[in-house]
Design a protein around this motif. Structure first.
Motif, PDB file in Angstrom:
ATOM      1  N   ARG A  89       0.833  -1.207   0.000  1.00  0.00           N
ATOM      2  CA  ARG A  89       0.000   0.000   0.000  1.00  0.00           C
ATOM      3  C   ARG A  89       0.868   1.258   0.000  1.00  0.00           C
ATOM      4  NH1 ARG A  89      -3.715   0.266   4.756  1.00  0.00           N
ATOM      5  NH2 ARG A  89      -4.652   1.942   3.523  1.00  0.00           N
ATOM      6  N   ASP A  90       1.903   1.268   0.827  1.00  0.00           N
ATOM      7  CA  ASP A  90       2.795   2.427   0.885  1.00  0.00           C
ATOM      8  C   ASP A  90       3.515   2.657  -0.438  1.00  0.00           C
ATOM      9  OD1 ASP A  90       2.115   3.042   3.491  1.00  0.00           O
ATOM     10  OD2 ASP A  90       3.868   2.052   4.374  1.00  0.00           O
ATOM     11  N   ALA A  91       3.948   1.570  -1.095  1.00  0.00           N
ATOM     12  CA  ALA A  91       4.647   1.705  -2.376  1.00  0.00           C
ATOM     13  C   ALA A  91       3.727   2.288  -3.445  1.00  0.00           C
ATOM     14  CB  ALA A  91       5.189   0.350  -2.812  1.00  0.00           C
ATOM     15  N   VAL A  92       2.484   1.816  -3.500  1.00  0.00           N
ATOM     16  CA  VAL A  92       1.525   2.341  -4.480  1.00  0.00           C
ATOM     17  C   VAL A  92       1.188   3.787  -4.145  1.00  0.00           C
ATOM     18  CG1 VAL A  92      -0.847   2.110  -5.361  1.00  0.00           C
ATOM     19  CG2 VAL A  92       0.601   0.078  -5.072  1.00  0.00           C
ATOM     20  N   ARG A  93       0.964   4.075  -2.869  1.00  0.00           N
ATOM     21  CA  ARG A  93       0.640   5.450  -2.465  1.00  0.00           C
ATOM     22  C   ARG A  93       1.777   6.404  -2.796  1.00  0.00           C
ATOM     23  NH1 ARG A  93      -1.648   4.856   2.397  1.00  0.00           N
ATOM     24  NH2 ARG A  93       0.327   4.631   3.452  1.00  0.00           N
ATOM     25  N   THR A  94       3.022   5.977  -2.597  1.00  0.00           N
ATOM     26  CA  THR A  94       4.172   6.819  -2.918  1.00  0.00           C
ATOM     27  C   THR A  94       4.205   7.143  -4.412  1.00  0.00           C
ATOM     28  OG1 THR A  94       5.440   5.938  -1.073  1.00  0.00           O
ATOM     29  CG2 THR A  94       6.699   6.935  -2.859  1.00  0.00           C
ATOM     30  N   LYS A  95       3.844   6.176  -5.254  1.00  0.00           N
ATOM     31  CA  LYS A  95       3.841   6.410  -6.696  1.00  0.00           C
ATOM     32  C   LYS A  95       2.679   7.298  -7.139  1.00  0.00           C
ATOM     33  CE  LYS A  95       6.305   2.636  -8.818  1.00  0.00           C
ATOM     34  NZ  LYS A  95       6.754   3.255 -10.029  1.00  0.00           N
ATOM     35  N   LEU A  96       1.528   7.203  -6.453  1.00  0.00           N
ATOM     36  CA  LEU A  96       0.339   7.923  -6.910  1.00  0.00           C
ATOM     37  C   LEU A  96       0.125   9.269  -6.230  1.00  0.00           C
ATOM     38  CD1 LEU A  96      -2.293   5.048  -7.246  1.00  0.00           C
ATOM     39  CD2 LEU A  96      -1.088   6.257  -9.076  1.00  0.00           C
ATOM     40  N   GLN A  97       0.294   9.338  -4.930  1.00  0.00           N
ATOM     41  CA  GLN A  97      -0.038  10.552  -4.197  1.00  0.00           C
ATOM     42  C   GLN A  97       0.822  11.715  -4.668  1.00  0.00           C
ATOM     43  OE1 GLN A  97      -1.072  10.141  -0.050  1.00  0.00           O
ATOM     44  NE2 GLN A  97       0.211  11.879   0.434  1.00  0.00           N
ATOM     45  N   GLY A  98       0.168  12.783  -5.075  1.00  0.00           N
ATOM     46  CA  GLY A  98       0.869  13.981  -5.526  1.00  0.00           C
ATOM     47  C   GLY A  98       1.217  13.975  -7.005  1.00  0.00           C
ATOM     48  N   TRP A  99       1.002  12.858  -7.684  1.00  0.00           N
ATOM     49  CA  TRP A  99       1.311  12.769  -9.109  1.00  0.00           C
ATOM     50  C   TRP A  99       0.299  13.576  -9.904  1.00  0.00           C
ATOM     51  CZ3 TRP A  99      -0.537   8.566 -12.812  1.00  0.00           C
ATOM     52  CH2 TRP A  99       0.088   8.683 -14.049  1.00  0.00           C
ATOM     53  N   GLU A 100       0.781  14.403 -10.811  1.00  0.00           N
ATOM     54  CA  GLU A 100      -0.078  15.160 -11.723  1.00  0.00           C
ATOM     55  C   GLU A 100      -0.109  14.409 -13.043  1.00  0.00           C
ATOM     56  OE1 GLU A 100       0.978  19.282 -11.941  1.00  0.00           O
ATOM     57  OE2 GLU A 100       1.242  19.416  -9.783  1.00  0.00           O
ATOM     58  N   ILE A 101      -1.231  13.835 -13.368  1.00  0.00           N
ATOM     59  CA  ILE A 101      -1.376  12.995 -14.551  1.00  0.00           C
ATOM     60  C   ILE A 101      -1.025  13.777 -15.819  1.00  0.00           C
ATOM     61  CG2 ILE A 101      -3.007  11.629 -15.915  1.00  0.00           C
ATOM     62  CD1 ILE A 101      -4.530  11.170 -13.258  1.00  0.00           C
ATOM     63  N   GLU A 102      -1.519  15.001 -15.899  1.00  0.00           N
ATOM     64  CA  GLU A 102      -1.208  15.884 -17.019  1.00  0.00           C
ATOM     65  C   GLU A 102      -1.500  17.311 -16.602  1.00  0.00           C
ATOM     66  OE1 GLU A 102      -5.093  15.850 -19.838  1.00  0.00           O
ATOM     67  OE2 GLU A 102      -3.967  13.981 -19.825  1.00  0.00           O
ATOM     68  N   ALA A 103      -1.075  18.254 -17.439  1.00  0.00           N
ATOM     69  CA  ALA A 103      -1.290  19.674 -17.131  1.00  0.00           C
ATOM     70  C   ALA A 103      -2.793  19.947 -17.001  1.00  0.00           C
ATOM     71  CB  ALA A 103      -0.688  20.537 -18.224  1.00  0.00           C
ATOM     72  N   GLY A 104      -3.163  20.759 -16.032  1.00  0.00           N
ATOM     73  CA  GLY A 104      -4.556  21.109 -15.824  1.00  0.00           C
ATOM     74  C   GLY A 104      -5.321  20.145 -14.935  1.00  0.00           C
ATOM     75  N   VAL A 105      -4.680  19.080 -14.516  1.00  0.00           N
ATOM     76  CA  VAL A 105      -5.296  18.110 -13.616  1.00  0.00           C
ATOM     77  C   VAL A 105      -4.604  18.236 -12.263  1.00  0.00           C
ATOM     78  CG1 VAL A 105      -5.690  15.657 -13.173  1.00  0.00           C
ATOM     79  CG2 VAL A 105      -5.859  16.544 -15.506  1.00  0.00           C
ATOM     80  N   ARG A 106      -5.395  18.413 -11.235  1.00  0.00           N
ATOM     81  CA  ARG A 106      -4.805  18.550  -9.901  1.00  0.00           C
ATOM     82  C   ARG A 106      -4.157  17.242  -9.457  1.00  0.00           C
ATOM     83  NH1 ARG A 106      -9.461  21.680  -9.545  1.00  0.00           N
ATOM     84  NH2 ARG A 106      -8.985  23.886  -9.363  1.00  0.00           N
ATOM     85  N   PRO A 107      -3.174  17.318  -8.563  1.00  0.00           N
ATOM     86  CA  PRO A 107      -2.469  16.108  -8.111  1.00  0.00           C
ATOM     87  C   PRO A 107      -3.405  15.099  -7.446  1.00  0.00           C
ATOM     88  CG  PRO A 107      -1.312  18.083  -7.410  1.00  0.00           C
ATOM     89  CD  PRO A 107      -2.620  18.531  -7.969  1.00  0.00           C
ATOM     90  N   ILE A 108      -3.044  13.843  -7.571  1.00  0.00           N
ATOM     91  CA  ILE A 108      -3.814  12.747  -6.969  1.00  0.00           C
ATOM     92  C   ILE A 108      -3.674  12.806  -5.447  1.00  0.00           C
ATOM     93  CG2 ILE A 108      -3.920  10.233  -6.727  1.00  0.00           C
ATOM     94  CD1 ILE A 108      -3.077  10.030  -9.652  1.00  0.00           C
ATOM     95  N   LYS A 109      -4.801  12.571  -4.764  1.00  0.00           N
ATOM     96  CA  LYS A 109      -4.824  12.549  -3.304  1.00  0.00           C
ATOM     97  C   LYS A 109      -5.280  11.181  -2.808  1.00  0.00           C
ATOM     98  CE  LYS A 109      -6.096  17.398  -2.827  1.00  0.00           C
ATOM     99  NZ  LYS A 109      -7.142  18.316  -2.364  1.00  0.00           N
ATOM    100  N   PHE A 110      -4.647  10.723  -1.750  1.00  0.00           N
ATOM    101  CA  PHE A 110      -5.041   9.488  -1.080  1.00  0.00           C
ATOM    102  C   PHE A 110      -6.232   9.791  -0.183  1.00  0.00           C
ATOM    103  CE2 PHE A 110      -4.624   6.817   2.772  1.00  0.00           C
ATOM    104  CZ  PHE A 110      -4.815   5.579   2.196  1.00  0.00           C
ATOM    105  N   LYS A 111      -7.276   8.935  -0.227  1.00  0.00           N
ATOM    106  CA  LYS A 111      -8.485   9.192   0.545  1.00  0.00           C
ATOM    107  C   LYS A 111      -8.823   8.101   1.556  1.00  0.00           C
ATOM    108  CE  LYS A 111     -10.465  12.552  -0.366  1.00  0.00           C
ATOM    109  NZ  LYS A 111     -10.250  13.893   0.143  1.00  0.00           N
TER     110      LYS A 111
END
Length: 156
Positions: A89-111
């Protein structure tokens, strides 16, 4: 998004995911023949803050679950399986949390996350992630229906 998760982090101590997929693959899994560990990204419900007056733009919150499946290993130390799950879970969260998929899309948040299945053989866990984007590509509604036109139909 799956491509972003395919590479194993350098310091990760366990085998990386052997199976990756989206909702269609998740819906068709056969737990008896599944190569574990596995990861699927499954779309969740969208949330809209509001539409503009012409309904041509909306700030949409898009959500998805990262479903992680691992073997429920038997070990000498109590809680070891939970520790292994937490490391995935931590490894996946580290890769996803804060990642901006593309310009104009806000960063991914863990919920947060929840257990889906916890059996003697395996564990399925889902962590929810969200990101927001301004959607502006809505098409106008088609004109009103006025008649049925047969194109190329034979004359009766």
């Amino acid at each position: 998004m799956l491509e972003h998760l395919r590479t194993k982090p350098a310091a990760f101590p366990h085998a990386w995911f052997r199976d990756f997929g989206l909702a269609a693959e998740y819906a068709q899994i056969d737990p008896d023949r599944l190569p574990l560990p596995a990861l699927w990204l499954v779309r969740a419900a969208d949330k809209s803050d509001e539409l503009d007056a012409e309904a041509r733009a909306a700030n949409i919150t898009l959500g998805f679950d990262a479903v992680i499946a691992i073997e429920n290993i038997r070990a000498e130390r109590a809680g070891e399986t939970d520790d292994v799950l937490l490391s995935y879970r931590d490894a996946v969260r580290t890769k996803l949390q804060g990642w901006e998929i593309e310009a104009g899309v806000r960063p991914i948040k863990f919920k947060g996350g929840k257990v889906l299945e916890y059996s003697a053989q395996d564990i399925y866990w889902a962590d929810r992630y969200e990101f927001s984007a301004l959607i502006t590509n809505y098409l106008p509604d088609p004109g009103a229906y006025d008649s049925l036109v047969y194109t190329g139909a034979p004359a009766l």
